[in-house]
Design a protein around this motif. Structure first.
Motif, mmCIF file in Angstrom:
data_model
loop_
_atom_site.group_PDB
_atom_site.id
_atom_site.type_symbol
_atom_site.label_atom_id
_atom_site.label_comp_id
_atom_site.label_asym_id
_atom_site.label_seq_id
_atom_site.Cartn_x
_atom_site.Cartn_y
_atom_site.Cartn_z
ATOM 1 N N GLU A 30 0.846 -1.179 0.000
ATOM 2 C CA GLU A 30 0.000 0.000 0.000
ATOM 3 C C GLU A 30 0.894 1.246 0.000
ATOM 4 O O GLU A 30 2.106 1.175 0.226
ATOM 5 N N LEU A 181 -4.592 9.533 6.646
ATOM 6 C CA LEU A 181 -5.513 8.408 6.472
ATOM 7 C C LEU A 181 -5.870 7.898 7.855
ATOM 8 O O LEU A 181 -5.027 7.329 8.540
ATOM 9 N N LYS A 184 -12.265 5.725 10.594
ATOM 10 C CA LYS A 184 -13.528 6.404 10.872
ATOM 11 C C LYS A 184 -14.005 6.046 12.272
ATOM 12 O O LYS A 184 -14.026 4.878 12.658
ATOM 13 N N ALA A 191 -17.730 10.006 4.328
ATOM 14 C CA ALA A 191 -17.485 8.948 3.357
ATOM 15 C C ALA A 191 -16.050 8.458 3.488
ATOM 16 O O ALA A 191 -15.156 9.217 3.861
ATOM 17 N N GLY A 192 -15.853 7.210 3.188
ATOM 18 C CA GLY A 192 -14.509 6.654 3.288
ATOM 19 C C GLY A 192 -14.333 5.450 2.402
ATOM 20 O O GLY A 192 -15.268 4.982 1.751
ATOM 21 N N ASP A 193 -13.117 4.959 2.366
ATOM 22 C CA ASP A 193 -12.803 3.753 1.608
ATOM 23 C C ASP A 193 -12.641 2.586 2.574
ATOM 24 O O ASP A 193 -12.390 2.780 3.767
ATOM 25 N N THR A 194 -12.756 1.381 2.063
ATOM 26 C CA THR A 194 -12.567 0.197 2.907
ATOM 27 C C THR A 194 -11.223 -0.448 2.590
ATOM 28 O O THR A 194 -10.771 -0.443 1.443
ATOM 29 N N LEU A 195 -10.597 -0.971 3.625
ATOM 30 C CA LEU A 195 -9.305 -1.637 3.484
ATOM 31 C C LEU A 195 -9.330 -2.904 4.330
ATOM 32 O O LEU A 195 -9.738 -2.864 5.499
ATOM 33 N N THR A 213 -13.132 1.051 7.722
ATOM 34 C CA THR A 213 -13.362 2.245 6.909
ATOM 35 C C THR A 213 -12.292 3.282 7.181
ATOM 36 O O THR A 213 -12.022 3.626 8.333
ATOM 37 N N THR A 216 -9.957 9.870 4.334
ATOM 38 C CA THR A 216 -8.814 10.673 3.904
ATOM 39 C C THR A 216 -9.077 12.141 4.197
ATOM 40 O O THR A 216 -10.081 12.701 3.744
#
Length: 250
Positions: A30, A181, A184, A191-195, A213, A216
């Motif tokens: 990553e 980063l 949450k 809103a966010g991204d999942t990892l 979640t 950024t």
């Protein structure tokens, strides 16, 4: 009610690798440290066994965030190895690394737990590494314990940790903001991204992770005064190893 504090870590080294979805012969990284890897680093420092899910659980529940102070460059290495028992050649693999990167990582949670982890970083049971055992840190990992704090505030105010050469190179073109980063928090409307880097078990036979979640955000970048090189800190990872006996025939 327990106090909430933040433990900060400096993750800097010639090479780092933070895999979240590597499979088979392609081992990716990553662009920033993963929660699983940093929790694993803390667990190793505290001497927690890989099969001890009970002791791992409180660490995995810590809230995690990371600030990108020096992005580094992604490089690729072709890796060839032989089986230690059979002597057979293993499949050729691609392994990706971040070169010359610097990050400020932070975990937020119970003050008592973080106090113990802070001490463990200073006197680790097992030495820290940056994602892989072949990636030792070039600077002390311990960056400090901040009492009654939150990740958002700490990652905004911890001084810029970029290397001296990077500061000089970017003196005329300072970044106006740094990327953060962070995990949450409960109830947050963002809103966010999942990892897939939320650790559940580090057991070699049943290693498991789940999704978390990641939001950024950005914090103000360094000012002209922060481009001045920081005082060098002596750090030799081999200082922790016992001295070898002198060769009388040398």
């Amino acid at each position: 009610m327990s106090r909430t504090s933040v433990l900060t870590l400096l993750l800097a080294g010639p090479l780092q690798s933070w895999g979240a979805s590597s499979r088979f012969t392609r081992r990716t990284t990553e662009s920033a440290p993963t929660k699983s890897a940093v929790i694993g680093l803390l667990a190793a420092a505290a001497g927690i066994d890989r099969d001890d899910d009970t002791r791992l659980a409180p660490l995995a529940a810590l809230r995690f965030g990371v600030r990108i102070d020096q992005p580094g460059i992604r490089i690729r290495d072709f890796h060839k190895a032989m089986h230690p028992v059979t002597g057979k050649t293993m499949p050729l693999s691609e392994r990706f690394y971040l070169a010359d990167a610097v990050f400020v990582a932070a975990v937020e949670g119970d003050h008592t737990l973080l106090t113990g982890l802070h001490q463990a970083l200073r006197t680790p049971v097992y030495p820290p590494f940056l994602g892989r055992r072949s990636c030792p840190p070039s600077r002390p990992v311990d960056l400090g314990l901040h009492e009654d704090a939150r990740i958002e505030d700490i990652l905004e105010h911890v001084p810029w940790q970029a290397a001296a050469w990077y500061r000089r190179h970017h003196r005329a073109t300072l970044p106006n903001r740094l990327t953060v980063l962070r995990e949450k928090h409960t109830g947050e409307d963002a809103a966010g991204d999942t990892l897939p880097d939320q650790p559940v078990s580090f057991s070699p036979t049943r290693r498991r992770h789940t999704l978390r979640t990641v939001v950024t955000t950005f914090v103000p970048g360094p000012t002209a005064s922060t481009t001045q090189p920081q005082q060098a800190v002596h750090h030799d990872p081999f200082d922790a190893l016992p001295a070898l006996p002198e060769d009388e025939n040398a």
